[in-house]
Scaffold this motif. Sequence first.
Motif, PDB file in Angstrom:
ATOM      1  N   UNK A  52       0.840  -1.198   0.000  1.00 56.34           N
ATOM      2  CA  UNK A  52       0.000   0.000   0.000  1.00 56.34           C
ATOM      3  C   UNK A  52       0.875   1.247   0.000  1.00 56.34           C
ATOM      4  N   UNK A  53       1.922   1.261   0.829  1.00 59.21           N
ATOM      5  CA  UNK A  53       2.830   2.422   0.856  1.00 59.21           C
ATOM      6  C   UNK A  53       3.502   2.615  -0.501  1.00 59.21           C
ATOM      7  N   UNK A  54       3.914   1.518  -1.135  1.00 60.95           N
ATOM      8  CA  UNK A  54       4.570   1.602  -2.442  1.00 60.95           C
ATOM      9  C   UNK A  54       3.595   2.157  -3.484  1.00 60.95           C
ATOM     10  N   UNK A  55       2.384   1.619  -3.532  1.00 62.67           N
ATOM     11  CA  UNK A  55       1.378   2.069  -4.508  1.00 62.67           C
ATOM     12  C   UNK A  55       1.022   3.538  -4.277  1.00 62.67           C
ATOM     13  N   UNK A  56       0.872   3.932  -3.028  1.00 62.84           N
ATOM     14  CA  UNK A  56       0.526   5.333  -2.726  1.00 62.84           C
ATOM     15  C   UNK A  56       1.664   6.278  -3.095  1.00 62.84           C
ATOM     16  N   UNK A  57       2.905   5.814  -2.961  1.00 61.27           N
ATOM     17  CA  UNK A  57       4.053   6.633  -3.377  1.00 61.27           C
ATOM     18  C   UNK A  57       4.037   6.825  -4.894  1.00 61.27           C
ATOM     19  N   UNK A  58       3.696   5.779  -5.635  1.00 56.45           N
ATOM     20  CA  UNK A  58       3.575   5.921  -7.095  1.00 56.45           C
ATOM     21  C   UNK A  58       2.404   6.843  -7.437  1.00 56.45           C
ATOM     22  N   UNK A  59       1.311   6.737  -6.698  1.00 56.63           N
ATOM     23  CA  UNK A  59       0.146   7.600  -6.957  1.00 56.63           C
ATOM     24  C   UNK A  59       0.500   9.069  -6.708  1.00 56.63           C
ATOM     25  N   UNK A  60       1.228   9.324  -5.621  1.00 57.96           N
ATOM     26  CA  UNK A  60       1.627  10.684  -5.259  1.00 57.96           C
ATOM     27  C   UNK A  60       2.525  11.312  -6.319  1.00 57.96           C
ATOM     28  N   UNK A  61       3.409  10.509  -6.890  1.00 61.56           N
ATOM     29  CA  UNK A  61       4.389  11.018  -7.858  1.00 61.56           C
ATOM     30  C   UNK A  61       3.932  10.811  -9.309  1.00 61.56           C
TER      31      UNK A  61
END
Length: 156
Positions: free
Chosen positions: A45-54
Motif C-alpha cells: 500500500x505504501x509503495x502504490x501510494x508513493x507511485x500515486x503521489x508522484x
Amino acid sequence: MLEVGTKAPDFTLLDKNGTEVRLSDFLGKKVVLYFYPRDNTPGCTRQACAFARTYPEFQEKNVVVIGISKDSVASHLKFAQKHELPFVLLSDPELTAIQAYGVWQEKKLYGKVSMGVVRTTYLINEEGIIEKVMPKVKPDTNAEDILAYLAEGGQA
C-alpha cells in the motif's frame, strides 16, 4: 531475474477493469514495471501510494507506471479505488509475467520458507529493452528512486 540490456518479455494480462493490456502496447514510451506481493498489505500500500503521489511527474516525463501482482482483477479494482491509484494495475494469477521476469522466488519469513513475489522494479526503455533493474526495492522510496534516476538522464 532479468538483466539490463535484455528484451523485456511481452505479456497480456487483465487490468483492474478486466481489460486486456499488453506490454507491447507501450512501445515508444518508457515503462516502470513494478512487481509487488499483495494488494492492501502495509508495504504494498505504501509503495502504490508513493507511485500515486508522484504519478503526475511520471506523466510529465511520458513514463507509464504498471503494477503487477497475482491478486485478482476484483482485488485490484478495490485496491485502486480505496487508495485512488491512477496507474495501471495488472492481475497475474497464473504467474505469467511474474515468472517471465524472475520475481517468483523463495522467501523466508520468521524462519518459514515459501514461494512468493520479490518486490522488484524494472524500467523498460522506448524500444522494449530493460534499462534498469531494481531488486528488493524499498516500498517507501521506490517511486522517488526511479524519478531521481530519470532526472539524472537515466544513466545507471
